[in-house]
Motif scaffolding. Structure first.
Motif, PDB file in Angstrom:
ATOM      1  N   ASN A 184       0.829  -1.203   0.000  1.00 25.98           N
ATOM      2  CA  ASN A 184       0.000   0.000   0.000  1.00 25.98           C
ATOM      3  C   ASN A 184       0.865   1.255   0.000  1.00 25.98           C
ATOM      4  O   ASN A 184       0.548   2.251  -0.659  1.00 25.98           O
ATOM      5  N   ASN A 185       1.961   1.216   0.781  1.00 27.47           N
ATOM      6  CA  ASN A 185       2.834   2.378   0.894  1.00 27.47           C
ATOM      7  C   ASN A 185       3.503   2.705  -0.444  1.00 27.47           C
ATOM      8  O   ASN A 185       3.602   3.865  -0.846  1.00 27.47           O
ATOM      9  N   GLU A 186       3.943   1.668  -1.158  1.00 28.78           N
ATOM     10  CA  GLU A 186       4.584   1.883  -2.455  1.00 28.78           C
ATOM     11  C   GLU A 186       3.589   2.464  -3.462  1.00 28.78           C
ATOM     12  O   GLU A 186       3.929   3.350  -4.249  1.00 28.78           O
ATOM     13  N   LEU A 187       2.351   1.952  -3.430  1.00 29.92           N
ATOM     14  CA  LEU A 187       1.332   2.482  -4.323  1.00 29.92           C
ATOM     15  C   LEU A 187       1.019   3.934  -3.983  1.00 29.92           C
ATOM     16  O   LEU A 187       0.893   4.782  -4.870  1.00 29.92           O
ATOM     17  N   ALA A 188       0.912   4.213  -2.690  1.00 31.39           N
ATOM     18  CA  ALA A 188       0.605   5.580  -2.250  1.00 31.39           C
ATOM     19  C   ALA A 188       1.667   6.558  -2.740  1.00 31.39           C
ATOM     20  O   ALA A 188       1.345   7.637  -3.263  1.00 31.39           O
ATOM     21  N   GLU A 189       2.931   6.190  -2.583  1.00 32.65           N
ATOM     22  CA  GLU A 189       4.018   7.072  -3.023  1.00 32.65           C
ATOM     23  C   GLU A 189       3.973   7.274  -4.543  1.00 32.65           C
ATOM     24  O   GLU A 189       4.223   8.379  -5.038  1.00 32.65           O
ATOM     25  N   ALA A 190       3.626   6.219  -5.272  1.00 30.84           N
ATOM     26  CA  ALA A 190       3.630   6.297  -6.739  1.00 30.84           C
ATOM     27  C   ALA A 190       2.574   7.256  -7.271  1.00 30.84           C
ATOM     28  O   ALA A 190       2.772   7.894  -8.307  1.00 30.84           O
ATOM     29  N   ILE A 191       1.432   7.369  -6.573  1.00 28.50           N
ATOM     30  CA  ILE A 191       0.360   8.243  -7.075  1.00 28.50           C
ATOM     31  C   ILE A 191       0.228   9.522  -6.256  1.00 28.50           C
ATOM     32  O   ILE A 191      -0.726  10.281  -6.435  1.00 28.50           O
ATOM     33  N   GLY A 192       1.173   9.744  -5.345  1.00 25.77           N
ATOM     34  CA  GLY A 192       1.181  10.987  -4.586  1.00 25.77           C
ATOM     35  C   GLY A 192       0.135  11.067  -3.496  1.00 25.77           C
ATOM     36  O   GLY A 192      -0.369  12.151  -3.178  1.00 25.77           O
ATOM     37  N   LYS A 193      -0.176   9.925  -2.891  1.00 27.58           N
ATOM     38  CA  LYS A 193      -1.141   9.887  -1.797  1.00 27.58           C
ATOM     39  C   LYS A 193      -0.475   9.327  -0.541  1.00 27.58           C
ATOM     40  O   LYS A 193       0.608   8.751  -0.602  1.00 27.58           O
ATOM     41  N   GLY A 194      -1.146   9.492   0.596  1.00 25.01           N
ATOM     42  CA  GLY A 194      -0.647   8.909   1.825  1.00 25.01           C
ATOM     43  C   GLY A 194      -1.031   7.450   1.939  1.00 25.01           C
ATOM     44  O   GLY A 194      -2.027   7.010   1.351  1.00 25.01           O
TER      45      GLY A 194
END
Length: 214
Positions: free
Chosen positions: A20-30
């Motif tokens: 989840n953290n990697e996805l969040a960073e990739a799309i600019g979300k927490g």
């Protein structure tokens, strides 16, 4: 938007071994935002179409598949449109307030027509209420089959006691009692419990189409 996007995102995370953290960073979300997108509990929030498109781009899959379950992961939208247009039927769609008149007289004011796969040519369309961040950008038309017998977890167009106009509900029958949820959100408690003779089922929702507003 159908809420199967949650399962599709989860499957992509597992398939690609992404957190989840990697996805969040990739799309600019927490990280917490992604968690709220994927939960089915009371803290759930709904991603915008734009956020889902970013997630689709990140995983290199088609946005129409991720958002709506249309087609498959990799078939481009123009290919689906081309395939559908070669054999599509056309049906009229109506507001929920016009459905009673349509069913009683066979005539009602149509809001327009939409192309549908030929297997749905005997359905009629009804504008489906969409909520959250998508409601001001997208219209949804649910195709309703009057001759389909409903089964548990089906979304139906129905009238409840005391309501003159039909609406969309999810039904689950346990014993002789039908548990009723509004729309397709079964994460909360059922809004009603009725018997067979207390609910008028007008048809079963079999398919939906979404159109972005100009």
């Amino acid at each position: 938007m159908d809420y199967g996007y949650q399962e599709r995102i989860v499957s992509l995370l597992k398939e690609n071994k992404i957190t989840n953290n990697e996805l969040a960073e990739a799309i600019g979300k927490g990280k917490a935002t992604i968690g709220r997108y994927l939960t089915k509990g009371p803290t759930r929030t709904y991603p915008s179409i734009e956020d889902l498109a970013l997630i689709a781009d990140y995983f290199n899959v088609q946005a129409h598949w991720l958002c709506f379950g249309v087609g498959d992961k990799y078939t481009e939208a123009n290919e689906i449109t081309k395939a559908a247009s070669t054999s599509a039927a056309t049906v009229s769609y109506y507001s929920r307030t016009e459905v009673t008149k349509l069913l009683e007289t066979g005539e009602a004011e149509s809001k327009g027509t939409i192309p549908v796969p030929p297997e749905y040519k005997d359905c009629f369309g009804v504008l489906y209420p969409v909520g959250g961040t998508v409601s001001y950008k997208w219209d949804c038309v649910a195709l309703v089959n009057r001759n389909q017998e409903w089964i548990n977890d089906d979304i139906v167009l129905a009238r409840l006691p005391g309501n003159p106009h039909p609406d969309f509900f999810t039904l689950v029958k346990v014993g002789t009692t039908i548990h009723v949820w509004y729309g397709d959100d079964t994460t909360k408690n059922a809004i009603h419990q009725v018997n067979d003779d207390e609910i008028e089922i007008l048809g079963v929702v079999r398919w939906g189409t979404w159109e972005k507003r100009i």
